[in-house]
Design a protein around this motif. Structure first.
Motif, short mmCIF file in Angstrom:
data_model
loop_
_atom_site.label_atom_id
_atom_site.label_comp_id
_atom_site.label_asym_id
_atom_site.label_seq_id
_atom_site.Cartn_x
_atom_site.Cartn_y
_atom_site.Cartn_z
N PHE A 174 0.79 -1.23 0.00
CA PHE A 174 0.00 0.00 0.00
C PHE A 174 0.83 1.29 0.00
N ILE A 175 2.08 1.21 0.44
CA ILE A 175 2.84 2.42 0.75
C ILE A 175 3.08 3.30 -0.47
N ASP A 176 3.31 2.70 -1.63
CA ASP A 176 3.55 3.52 -2.83
C ASP A 176 2.34 4.37 -3.17
N ASN A 177 1.16 3.78 -3.10
CA ASN A 177 -0.06 4.51 -3.45
C ASN A 177 -0.35 5.64 -2.47
N ASP B 123 -2.72 2.46 4.36
CA ASP B 123 -3.49 1.77 3.32
C ASP B 123 -4.64 2.62 2.78
N ASP B 124 -4.66 3.90 3.15
CA ASP B 124 -5.72 4.81 2.69
C ASP B 124 -5.17 5.77 1.63
N TYR C 215 -13.75 0.22 -1.04
CA TYR C 215 -13.32 -1.17 -1.03
C TYR C 215 -11.99 -1.25 -1.77
N GLY C 216 -10.92 -1.32 -1.01
CA GLY C 216 -9.58 -1.30 -1.60
C GLY C 216 -9.01 0.10 -1.58
N TYR D 253 -10.01 8.94 1.74
CA TYR D 253 -10.60 7.70 1.28
C TYR D 253 -10.11 6.55 2.16
N TYR D 254 -11.03 6.03 2.95
CA TYR D 254 -10.74 5.04 3.99
C TYR D 254 -10.97 3.64 3.44
#
Length: 358
Positions: A21-24, A96-97, A126-127, A212-213
């Motif tokens: 998740f970290i890159d996004n 992750d958000d 979702y995601g 965005y959670y």
């Protein structure tokens, strides 16, 4: 016009094994239209390559900073982040958000020297995406400074989400009150939310979704509930009772804290019995029941503000029945919002079992 770019925002991202998740999330920070920020990533003992990925981002932009600690949990990671803050404002972000491109710009525009907290609007996804599943609870009084209010009372009358992230906190406010996160417990957001709302004098809600959670990566309480969840919630309630309720000299403020405690007790009991019901898990049911009853007996003599008719009814049921039968009090409270004949008959049966009357 005010030059908003003189206001540095310190973004704190606790990160444990967030390689997927970290890159996004860091890309959503880099793409902010507001440029005056620093991003402090706390690597909480990751073993999946998270640290290596963050180091690549540091090479791209010096505003990213990495602090690596041994794994202690999200509370310790956030506390470590607070030690490295240089900004006038603090913003928490989960790894992750995602942030909306205008997130920081939208929130910073609402600040002034008196504002303690700017509360951003959240949406679940979702995601790790910006495709909105649902907009989360948010106060209707947006884009206007709120002061001379009890914000704990406001959170009970018109609930908004008890989360740490997507709020712009004045660093002066946070550090002057010596606020930090309690280590080694679950539901640490609950205590942070209480304390920030208790101390805040001026807050403001924005009007647009800025965060965005990602609920797809959320380990739901209904799936992973253990006795530690229950113990953590009781610990938090006791902490509020001992350090705020008992020490409060203002009668009205004390009654609102009392109502806040009762509301947390209802939430705690409901979470316990929902898990028991959905997962038919009885391994720690009796131990949990004993903990709940012991806790309720210890905190039974609480004065409280009725808040509104709905809350008053919930509190009445809790005070009358929960010590003797927490499960029946939970079911009676649950049925208050269900106006149908089956729930009416169920309530009659439950009260018959108790051999009591409302």
């Amino acid at each position: 016009m005010i030059d908003f770019k003189k206001k540095l925002i310190s973004i704190i991202i606790p990160s444990y094994n967030a390689s997927d998740f970290i890159d996004n999330v860091l890309n959503s920070v880099l793409n902010q239209s507001y440029l005056y920020w620093e991003c402090i990533i706390i690597n909480d003992g990751s073993t999946d390559g998270t640290e290596e990925k963050v180091n690549l981002w540091i090479k791209k932009d010096i505003r990213f900073k990495l602090v690596t600690i041994r794994n202690k949990g999200v509370s310790s990671a956030r506390n470590e982040g607070l030690k490295h803050v240089r900004g006038e404002y603090i913003f928490f972000l989960d790894s992750d958000d995602l942030l909306d491109k205008e997130c920081l710009n939208d929130l910073i525009k609402l600040t002034n020297s008196d504002i303690d907290i700017v509360i951003g609007k959240n949406a679940s996804t979702y995601g790790q995406t910006k495709k909105i599943n649902k907009k989360l609870r948010h106060n209707k009084l947006v884009n206007r400074e709120l002061s001379d209010l009890d914000f704990l009372e406001l959170s009970l009358r018109e609930p908004f989400d008890i989360v740490v992230w997507n709020k712009l906190y004045s660093s002066k406010f946070i550090f002057s009150k010596n606020l930090n996160f309690i280590d080694k417990i679950l539901h640490e957001d609950e205590m942070w939310f209480f304390e920030t709302m208790y101390y805040a004098k001026n807050i403001i809600f924005n009007s647009k979704v800025t965060y965005y959670y990602n609920i797809a990566n959320y380990h739901s309480i209904t799936k992973n509930y253990t006795l530690k969840n229950l113990k953590s919630c009781i610990f938090i309630i006791n902490n509020i009772y001992l350090n705020y309720y008992l020490k409060e000299n203002n009668a009205k403020k004390k009654s609102i804290i009392g109502a806040y405690i009762l509301n947390l007790q209802i939430t705690t009991i409901s979470a316990f019995f929902r898990f028991m019901r959905f997962h038919k898990c009885f391994g720690f049911r009796e131990e949990g029941l004993m903990m709940i009853k012991k806790h309720l007996k210890q905190l039974n003599a609480i004065e409280y503000n009725q808040i509104n008719k709905k809350k008053a009814k919930q509190f009445e049921i809790l005070k009358l029945y929960a010590i003797d039968n927490p499960e029946i009090s939970y079911r009676l409270i649950r049925n208050l919002n269900k106006n149908n004949i089956l729930k009416y008959l169920e309530n009659l049966f439950l009260k018959y079992k108790l051999n009591l009357r409302l």
